[in-house]
Each structure stands twice: as C-alpha cells, then as structure tokens.
Design an enzyme around this catalytic site. Structure first.
Site: not given
Ligand code: NAP
Length: 277
Positions: A17, A19, A68, A105, A218, A220, A241
């Site tokens: 993290s 944070s 969460k 978020d 998003i 990063y 991100g």
């Molecule tokens: P999550 O709930 O696990 O969702 C992952 C998403 O990615 C789902 O829609 C999944 O699709 C898709 N995905 C994963 N592998 C894939 C592939 N091979 N082909 C197509 N789609 C794929 O994760 P999350 O918490 O939403 O986070 C998602 C990303 O955002 C992560 O990289 C995380 O680090 C980033 N994030 C950034 C911040 C920020 O502050 N910048 C905050 C939160 C998250 P399916 O539904 O089909 O599995």
C-alpha cells in the site's frame, strides 16, 4: 505532550500500500502529532480489528483489499457514496467510539479529473467505462453524480457489466464491440487491471478516437500506461491513475485531522520515485 493521533491502513496483504507514504508526508508537512501505520489484518480478524480501534486510540483507518465490502456491514453510519458503491475505504472513529464509513474513491476520481482535464464536463457526452469491478462501481457513481450522459459499461464478463449498468441505470456494450465504439466516445475510462505492470496489455486502438476526447486510466503502475501514451500521441487530454490514488486520500486525511491536505509536486514526485523502484 498530547498522545499522537493514530491512523493506518488495514489490508491483507498491506505491505504494497502507498497510503502510508501519502499520509505520513502530510503528517510531517502539517506538523501533526500523528502516526499512520500499515495494519496487516486477515479477513477473519476484520470485525474484531475494527471494533478494537476505539480501545487502541485510533481516530480512523483506511481499508484496502480484501476488506472494503465486508467492513460495510460493521459501520454505524455510511456516507451516501459508501452506500451507493457498497464498499468502505475510510473509517472514522467518532468521539463516542462508533464507526462511520465513507468511500473516497469517487470523490478522489473526480478531483483528479478536474485537476487533469480542467473542465471534465466538456467530455461528458459519450462515456465508455472499460471494466465492471469495484473501482468501476465508484467511477460510474462519480461520473453520474458529476453529470456525465450516455454512460456505457464494457466488460469481459457481460453479466457483471449488466449488473453494474442496472444498479446505476446506464448502458452496456459487449467487450468484443469496444473497438467500433471508440469513434463515438468523448471520454474513455479504463478501470480494468489490463495495462498494469505484470498484467496483459489492454487491446484497444485509438486511431479513430476523437482528438477532442479525453482518456482516463486508473491503473497507476506504470504511471504512463500504453493507453495513455497512445492517447497523448493522438493529441487527446489524459488523466492518470496516480492522481486518483493521491486525491482519494485527501478527504480521508481531512476527516481525521481537520486539515485539507494539498497534493503538491513533492508528494507526486515521492510517489513516482516509489513506483519506479
Ligand atoms: P476488480 O474488482 O478485480 O476488477 C477487475 C476488472 O478488470 C474486471 O472488470 C475484470 O473483468 C477486468 N479484467 C481483469 N483481467 C482481464 C482480462 N484479461 N481481460 C479483460 N478484462 C479483465 O479490480 P478493481 O478493484 O476494480 O481494480 C481494477 C484496477 O484499478 C486495478 O488495476 C487497480 O490497481 C486499479 N485501481 C486504481 C485505483 C486508483 O486509485 N488509481 C483505485 C482502485 C483500483 P471481469 O469482470 O471479466 O473479470
């Protein structure tokens, strides 16, 4: 001397993290008597850990994967964004010891979009959101609140896209049709983990994406993803991100310490250096 105010982040694992870096930077900058520490807490320990905060002298904590959603059920009060998103990332221990939950978020995403795009509403005609996970939920909520029109969710698993679209009354596009939608899009948001260091690339071609449009990613790690690089080469405005990560911490810090912290250049550089390691 007064006891320091205690805060931290609960997760499993929690070592990754960023944070602590962000909050400790602000604690030092604003000369607060406070600590922000990583708290490794297993899922089965979460309820007990949360309810112990008041006895341990904590004024609040952040929550990261996988806590969460589960923490949501343990709060005495939930902010409207935590309710809409169905997850809590910021807990405050109130003066009477009760726990209140927020999700910063959505606010962090919008604050960063304003910072990067100036007037984000200029890009709100046709929005495509790639992904339907936890982060997508916060972003759909944020964009709807901010007035985005014609929002489309596009996700590999269609059922998840449909469930998210139904919850927020927005539209769905099949994953295999994402490419043809690009020429009609004014704001493209990647919320999938594709393009992240160690993951597969996001397979999308922006050659027909309007140059007047904006692209937000998003992910990063790395800060400049292939998607953002492609958008910048096309002359589009972009939003990263890293900014969302920084700005989601702002309301959390303010809720615990009563100081609205600034995302300044030194903090951005500190995070960039950390991400490069
Ligand atoms: P999550 O709930 O696990 O969702 C992952 C998403 O990615 C789902 O829609 C999944 O699709 C898709 N995905 C994963 N592998 C894939 C592939 N091979 N082909 C197509 N789609 C794929 O994760 P999350 O918490 O939403 O986070 C998602 C990303 O955002 C992560 O990289 C995380 O680090 C980033 N994030 C950034 C911040 C920020 O502050 N910048 C905050 C939160 C998250 P399916 O539904 O089909 O599995």
């Amino acid at each position: 001397m007064a006891e320091p105010k205690l805060t931290g982040v609960m997760g499993a694992p929690v070592g990754h993290s960023l944070s602590p870096l962000i909050h400790c930077y602000w604690i030092k900058k604003y000369e607060l008597q406070a600590e922000y520490i990583p708290l490794p807490v297993l899922p089965e320990q979460l309820t007990e850990a949360l309810h112990s905060l008041k006895f341990l002298g904590f004024c609040g904590v952040n929550l990261t994967i996988p806590h969460k959603e589960k923490a949501y059920t343990q709060m005495k009060w939930l902010s409207p964004s935590a309710q809409a998103i169905g997850a809590v990332n910021t807990v405050k221990v109130e003066a009477d010891g009760t726990l209140t939950g927020d999700n910063t978020d959505a606010q962090g995403y919008l604050l960063n979009l304003q910072q990067d795009l100036g007037q984000p509403e200029r890009y709100f005609d046709q929005t495509v959101i790639l992904g339907a996970g936890g982060a997508a939920r916060a972003i759909v909520f944020a964009l709807k609140q901010a007035g985005a029109k014609n929002i489309y969710i596009c996700n590999r698993t269609l059922e998840k896209a449909q469930a998210l679209a139904d919850a927020f009354d927005v539209n769905v596009i099949a994953w295999q049709n994402r490419q043809e939608q690009m020429r009609h899009t004014s704001l493209l948001v990647n919320t999938t983990s594709l393009g992240m260091q160690g993951k597969a690339a996001l397979d999308i071609d922006l050659s027909e994406f309007p140059q007047s449009g904006a692209v937000s990613d998003i992910v990063y790690r790395p800060k400049l993803t292939q998607l953002l690089r492609q958008a910048q080469m096309r002359g589009c405005r972009t939003s990263s991100g890293l900014g969302m990560l920084l700005y989601q911490a702002v309301p959390a810090f303010e809720s615990w310490f009563g100081v609205r912290p600034q995302v300044d250049e030194s903090l951005v550089r500190l995070l960039e250096e950390q991400l490069e390691q």
